[in-house]
Motif scaffolding. Structure first.
Motif, PDB file in Angstrom:
ATOM      1  N   LYS A 244       0.872  -0.990   0.102  1.00 47.94           N
ATOM      2  CA  LYS A 244       0.173  -0.096   0.029  1.00 47.94           C
ATOM      3  C   LYS A 244       0.725   1.250  -0.104  1.00 47.94           C
ATOM      4  O   LYS A 244       1.980   1.540   0.578  1.00 47.94           O
ATOM      5  CB  LYS A 244      -1.084  -0.180   1.478  1.00 47.94           C
ATOM      6  N   GLU A 245       0.182   2.137  -0.315  1.00 51.18           N
ATOM      7  CA  GLU A 245       1.160   3.350  -0.429  1.00 51.18           C
ATOM      8  C   GLU A 245       0.729   4.261   0.954  1.00 51.18           C
ATOM      9  O   GLU A 245      -0.230   4.279   1.370  1.00 51.18           O
ATOM     10  CB  GLU A 245       0.252   3.755  -1.874  1.00 51.18           C
ATOM     11  N   GLY A 246       1.835   5.511   0.482  1.00 49.79           N
ATOM     12  CA  GLY A 246       1.407   6.641   2.124  1.00 49.79           C
ATOM     13  C   GLY A 246       2.449   6.599   2.938  1.00 49.79           C
ATOM     14  O   GLY A 246       2.465   7.395   3.274  1.00 49.79           O
ATOM     15  N   LEU A 247       3.143   5.219   2.738  1.00 50.90           N
ATOM     16  CA  LEU A 247       3.811   5.279   4.431  1.00 50.90           C
ATOM     17  C   LEU A 247       5.449   5.979   3.146  1.00 50.90           C
ATOM     18  O   LEU A 247       6.004   5.932   2.214  1.00 50.90           O
ATOM     19  CB  LEU A 247       4.354   4.093   4.450  1.00 50.90           C
ATOM     20  N   PRO A 248       6.312   6.773   4.397  1.00 50.68           N
ATOM     21  CA  PRO A 248       7.620   7.242   4.248  1.00 50.68           C
ATOM     22  C   PRO A 248       8.721   6.163   3.560  1.00 50.68           C
ATOM     23  O   PRO A 248       8.521   4.884   4.093  1.00 50.68           O
ATOM     24  CB  PRO A 248       8.198   8.027   5.186  1.00 50.68           C
ATOM     25  N   ALA A 249       8.988   5.942   1.880  1.00 47.64           N
ATOM     26  CA  ALA A 249       9.889   4.928   1.639  1.00 47.64           C
ATOM     27  C   ALA A 249      10.541   4.625   2.530  1.00 47.64           C
ATOM     28  O   ALA A 249      10.657   3.309   2.368  1.00 47.64           O
ATOM     29  CB  ALA A 249       9.940   5.737   0.055  1.00 47.64           C
ATOM     30  N   SER A 250      10.996   5.418   3.015  1.00 49.12           N
ATOM     31  CA  SER A 250      12.440   4.708   3.940  1.00 49.12           C
ATOM     32  C   SER A 250      11.767   4.225   4.330  1.00 49.12           C
ATOM     33  O   SER A 250      12.298   2.964   5.451  1.00 49.12           O
ATOM     34  CB  SER A 250      13.365   5.589   4.461  1.00 49.12           C
ATOM     35  N   THR A 251      10.426   4.015   4.818  1.00 46.18           N
ATOM     36  CA  THR A 251      10.222   2.762   6.130  1.00 46.18           C
ATOM     37  C   THR A 251       9.361   1.447   5.789  1.00 46.18           C
ATOM     38  O   THR A 251       8.474   0.190   6.365  1.00 46.18           O
ATOM     39  CB  THR A 251       9.129   3.537   6.859  1.00 46.18           C
ATOM     40  N   ILE A 252       9.741   1.314   4.108  1.00 48.25           N
ATOM     41  CA  ILE A 252       8.829  -0.358   3.430  1.00 48.25           C
ATOM     42  C   ILE A 252       9.541  -0.631   2.777  1.00 48.25           C
ATOM     43  O   ILE A 252      10.286  -0.414   1.611  1.00 48.25           O
ATOM     44  CB  ILE A 252       7.933   0.283   2.660  1.00 48.25           C
ATOM     45  N   ALA A 253       9.881  -1.624   3.543  1.00 51.54           N
ATOM     46  CA  ALA A 253      10.760  -3.081   3.015  1.00 51.54           C
ATOM     47  C   ALA A 253      10.301  -3.424   1.565  1.00 51.54           C
ATOM     48  O   ALA A 253      11.728  -3.124   0.417  1.00 51.54           O
ATOM     49  CB  ALA A 253      10.108  -4.235   3.578  1.00 51.54           C
ATOM     50  N   LEU A 254       9.453  -3.098   1.029  1.00 51.27           N
ATOM     51  CA  LEU A 254       8.958  -2.890  -0.897  1.00 51.27           C
ATOM     52  C   LEU A 254       9.788  -1.868  -1.853  1.00 51.27           C
ATOM     53  O   LEU A 254      10.662  -2.593  -2.494  1.00 51.27           O
ATOM     54  CB  LEU A 254       7.723  -3.326  -0.614  1.00 51.27           C
ATOM     55  N   LYS A 255      10.224  -0.870  -1.038  1.00 52.82           N
ATOM     56  CA  LYS A 255       9.966   0.205  -1.860  1.00 52.82           C
ATOM     57  C   LYS A 255      12.547   0.302  -1.767  1.00 52.82           C
ATOM     58  O   LYS A 255      12.350   0.652  -2.376  1.00 52.82           O
ATOM     59  CB  LYS A 255      10.438   1.692  -1.075  1.00 52.82           C
ATOM     60  N   GLU A 256      12.408  -0.184  -0.093  1.00 50.71           N
ATOM     61  CA  GLU A 256      13.966  -0.915  -0.921  1.00 50.71           C
ATOM     62  C   GLU A 256      14.509  -2.119  -1.617  1.00 50.71           C
ATOM     63  O   GLU A 256      15.314  -2.332  -1.886  1.00 50.71           O
ATOM     64  CB  GLU A 256      14.596  -1.562   0.431  1.00 50.71           C
ATOM     65  N   TRP A 257      13.774  -2.933  -1.046  1.00 51.00           N
ATOM     66  CA  TRP A 257      13.715  -4.293  -2.320  1.00 51.00           C
ATOM     67  C   TRP A 257      13.704  -3.813  -4.552  1.00 51.00           C
ATOM     68  O   TRP A 257      14.142  -4.248  -4.629  1.00 51.00           O
ATOM     69  CB  TRP A 257      13.150  -5.084  -2.011  1.00 51.00           C
ATOM     70  N   GLN A 258      12.542  -3.376  -3.899  1.00 52.15           N
ATOM     71  CA  GLN A 258      12.582  -2.842  -5.419  1.00 52.15           C
ATOM     72  C   GLN A 258      14.290  -1.738  -5.965  1.00 52.15           C
ATOM     73  O   GLN A 258      13.816  -2.355  -7.582  1.00 52.15           O
ATOM     74  CB  GLN A 258      11.225  -1.195  -5.628  1.00 52.15           C
ATOM     75  N   LYS A 259      14.348  -2.056  -5.622  1.00 54.30           N
ATOM     76  CA  LYS A 259      15.788  -0.636  -5.710  1.00 54.30           C
ATOM     77  C   LYS A 259      16.596  -2.088  -6.510  1.00 54.30           C
ATOM     78  O   LYS A 259      17.696  -1.103  -7.508  1.00 54.30           O
ATOM     79  CB  LYS A 259      16.955  -0.031  -4.858  1.00 54.30           C
ATOM     80  N   ILE A 260      16.765  -2.928  -5.310  1.00 58.39           N
ATOM     81  CA  ILE A 260      17.825  -3.813  -5.929  1.00 58.39           C
ATOM     82  C   ILE A 260      17.484  -4.864  -6.434  1.00 58.39           C
ATOM     83  O   ILE A 260      18.269  -5.460  -7.117  1.00 58.39           O
ATOM     84  CB  ILE A 260      18.703  -3.952  -4.601  1.00 58.39           C
ATOM     85  N   VAL A 261      16.032  -5.570  -6.375  1.00 57.26           N
ATOM     86  CA  VAL A 261      16.084  -6.937  -7.139  1.00 57.26           C
ATOM     87  C   VAL A 261      14.276  -6.772  -8.372  1.00 57.26           C
ATOM     88  O   VAL A 261      13.803  -5.543  -7.976  1.00 57.26           O
ATOM     89  CB  VAL A 261      14.929  -7.517  -6.047  1.00 57.26           C
ATOM     90  N   ALA A 262      14.887  -7.479  -9.313  1.00 54.79           N
ATOM     91  CA  ALA A 262      13.669  -7.173 -10.322  1.00 54.79           C
ATOM     92  C   ALA A 262      12.228  -7.887  -9.805  1.00 54.79           C
ATOM     93  O   ALA A 262      11.939  -8.376  -9.044  1.00 54.79           O
ATOM     94  CB  ALA A 262      13.996  -8.587 -10.937  1.00 54.79           C
ATOM     95  N   PRO A 263      11.458  -6.704 -10.134  1.00 49.78           N
ATOM     96  CA  PRO A 263      10.169  -7.001 -10.032  1.00 49.78           C
ATOM     97  C   PRO A 263       9.606  -8.784  -9.904  1.00 49.78           C
ATOM     98  O   PRO A 263       8.699  -9.280  -8.795  1.00 49.78           O
ATOM     99  CB  PRO A 263       8.948  -6.334 -10.648  1.00 49.78           C
ATOM    100  N   ASP A 264       9.956  -9.409 -10.773  1.00 51.41           N
ATOM    101  CA  ASP A 264       9.477 -11.161 -10.122  1.00 51.41           C
ATOM    102  C   ASP A 264      10.158 -11.504  -9.756  1.00 51.41           C
ATOM    103  O   ASP A 264       9.578 -12.684  -9.562  1.00 51.41           O
ATOM    104  CB  ASP A 264       9.567 -11.581 -12.410  1.00 51.41           C
ATOM    105  N   HIS A 265      10.873 -10.695  -8.833  1.00 53.58           N
ATOM    106  CA  HIS A 265      12.189 -11.579  -7.956  1.00 53.58           C
ATOM    107  C   HIS A 265      11.311 -11.277  -6.208  1.00 53.58           C
ATOM    108  O   HIS A 265      11.612 -11.371  -4.955  1.00 53.58           O
ATOM    109  CB  HIS A 265      13.007 -11.464  -8.182  1.00 53.58           C
ATOM    110  N   ILE A 266       9.721 -10.602  -6.325  1.00 57.15           N
ATOM    111  CA  ILE A 266       9.741  -9.397  -4.581  1.00 57.15           C
ATOM    112  C   ILE A 266       8.460 -10.847  -4.763  1.00 57.15           C
ATOM    113  O   ILE A 266       7.274 -10.549  -6.000  1.00 57.15           O
ATOM    114  CB  ILE A 266       9.413  -8.440  -4.817  1.00 57.15           C
TER     115      ILE A 266
END
Ligand code: ATP
Ligand code: MG
Ligand code: MG
Ligand code: MG
Length: 483
Positions: A136-158
């Motif tokens: 879900k949207e709305g939290l600061p990006a730095s507190t969302i694990a998903l946002k961190e992973w998206q920087k380093i891992v391909a979408p179909d690996h999440i």
């Protein structure tokens, strides 16, 4: 890769040392000062108070390898052990912690750096999971694990997970929070081409296994089931050492690594049988022995003797389960387990020296337990045959019979269940409890059967009701569970 298990362990500790962590020793397996826990079931147990805000750690960054035991209570893997190739009774959990210091960003980046750059696990074999609320949207990006992973891992690996897999809890009470796990796909390339790995994460595929859990400690589960926000936010990670070694050494089973090869070879030498790494009873027996002897030895070395109650009874149960496996499936009718202690004492001399230091004592205790149980085992197994023969119609062992097996032949109820399951019948658990209670009431040698590590709350309280209590928190809405 030719890294030894000892080198793999050391690389983990050195890596986190280089990131400012203090390395501490493992806490004992046996928990003495927490009424909610019999055995250490995760690296974080010894730090529970720091999460709760009581007391301060030696450093706000710590790393270690922790002896863990998961044989009862909330985390109970006993039935899987030996049958599968990656759940152990006792295992080492490598962990790094932040106590109110770094949070999701660093934890995620470092775990990735260690796995891909230090251990050189191919990126295309790694999958990460996040708690579905993260979406879900709305939290600061730095507190969302998903946002961190998206920087380093391909979408179909999440992969998105539910409360069962991605909200970690120590027990029915205690520190807890959403978590992000790392899984490794060890299947051969042709199989991977047919079915993408993300479909197999958390699906009990023996070649697609979870290796590391990054927990973001944000709440305390209270006795009434509600969640209370912790005074600060922490990181608590746990990586299964034996699984990591298997991945790095490129094996298809934890038991094929150098963590277990010494004990397996010793069992082969003693019994004159050959380990074939299959699904047959003999292969399972080898794995059960290689696994159980670790739990038994290290628990006794940490001060818990086998007995008829509490933690001692858990150890006795594990030992009897092991005896039954070698007796029935390796055709070995003499005490065997005690002969394996020296192998472990030497292997772990520099990691957990307590076993080496008490080797003679531990050996003696195990040998006596084996002798005592072997004296009644044969009679008990004969009795069991009769019971099973009489159960062809009902497909169930009645409670009185299960009780007699315990009372007269020393068969812990899970041993009876195990043998019953092998014969495709069940055990009347309610009837067994009733017979047990009746005996207690008769106050004859009350064998308190603690089956759980944790104080049992009243029924219904394990439901996930907590977020409703936290209505003032934005995060509550993010993480509300869909069940
Ligand atoms: P699984 O889903 O495989 O049962 P888990 O989610 O219960 O594992 P966690 O509580 O997240 O495990 O523990 C952290 C790590 O410890 C896991 O990622 C795994 O590598 C390891 N681990 C957990 N249980 C066992 C076990 N019984 N034997 C060996 N390693 C284990
Ligand atoms: Mg588990
Ligand atoms: Mg899991
Ligand atoms: Mg997990």
């Amino acid at each position: 890769n030719t890294l030894s298990s000892a080198a793999i362990r050391q690389l983990f500790l050195d890596f986190f040392k280089s990131k400012g962590h203090t390395i501490v020793p493992s806490a004992p397996i046996v928990v003495k000062n927490d009424p909610t826990l019999l055995f250490t079931n995760a690296g974080m147990n010894q730090f529970k108070d720091y999460f709760l805000g009581n007391g301060a750690p030696v450093s706000n960054r710590i790393a270690d390898t922790q002896k863990c035991l998961r044989v009862s209570g909330k985390h109970n893997d006993l039935e899987e052990v030996g049958v599968d190739t990656y759940h152990h009774t006792m295992f080492e959990m490598l962990g790094n912690w932040s106590f109110g210091d770094y949070f999701k960003k660093e934890a995620i980046e470092w775990s990735w750096e260690l796995l891909t750059q230090v251990y050189k696990i191919p990126v295309d074999r790694l999958y990460v999971s996040v708690f579905e609320g993260d979406e879900k949207e709305g939290l600061p990006a730095s507190t969302i694990a998903l946002k961190e992973w998206q920087k380093i891992v391909a979408p179909d690996h999440i992969v998105f997970g539910n409360k069962k897999d991605n909200f970690w809890e120590m027990g029915d009470t205690g520190p807890c929070g959403p978590c992000s796990e790392i899984h490794v796909d060890m299947r051969p390339d042709d199989e991977r081409a047919l079915v993408p790995g993300h479909l197999l994460v958390n699906k009990d595929n023996p070649q697609v296994i979870e290796i590391w859990n990054n927990v973001f400690m944000q709440y305390n589960r209270l006795k009434d089931g509600s969640l209370q926000p912790l005074p600060a936010q922490h990181v608590d990670t746990g990586m299964g050492f034996e699984r990591l070694v298997r991945v790095i050494q490129g094996k298809s089973s934890n038991y094929d690594t150098d963590v277990f090869s010494g004990t397996i070879e010793k069992v082969a030498a003693i019994t004159h049988q050959t380990y074939t790494a299959g699904d047959d009873k003999m292969s399972i027996a080898f794995r059960v022995l290689a696994d159980h002897i670790r739990a038994i030895s290290f628990t006794i070395a940490d001060g818990q003797l086998p007995s008829n109650t509490g933690a001692g009874y858990v150890i006795r149960r594990i030992l009897r389960r092991a005896v039954r496996y070698y007796y029935s499936y390796l055709s070995y009718k003499q005490p065997l387990l005690f002969q394996l202690v020296p192998v472990l004492a030497t292997q772990f001399e520099h990691v957990f020296p307590e076993l080496q230091q008490q080797q003679d004592f531990v050996t003696k205790v195990i040998k006596e337990e084996e002798e005592a149980f072997l004296r009644t085992l044969e009679k008990g197994l004969k009795k069991m045959d009769d019971i099973i023969a009489n159960a062809t119609a009902t497909k169930m062992i009645d409670g009185e019979a299960a009780f007699e097996l315990l009372d007269t032949y020393g068969f812990p109820i899970d041993l009876t269940r195990l043998i019953a399951a092998e014969n495709n019948i069940t055990v009347d658990d309610a009837g067994f409890e009733k017979a047990l209670l009746a005996q207690k009431n008769r106050s004859r040698a009350a064998t308190a059967l603690d089956t759980g590590d944790w104080t049992i709350l009243k029924e219904g309280q394990v439901n996930f009701v907590g977020y409703d209590v936290l209505t003032a928190q934005t995060e509550v809405l993010r993480y509300r569970m869909v069940t």
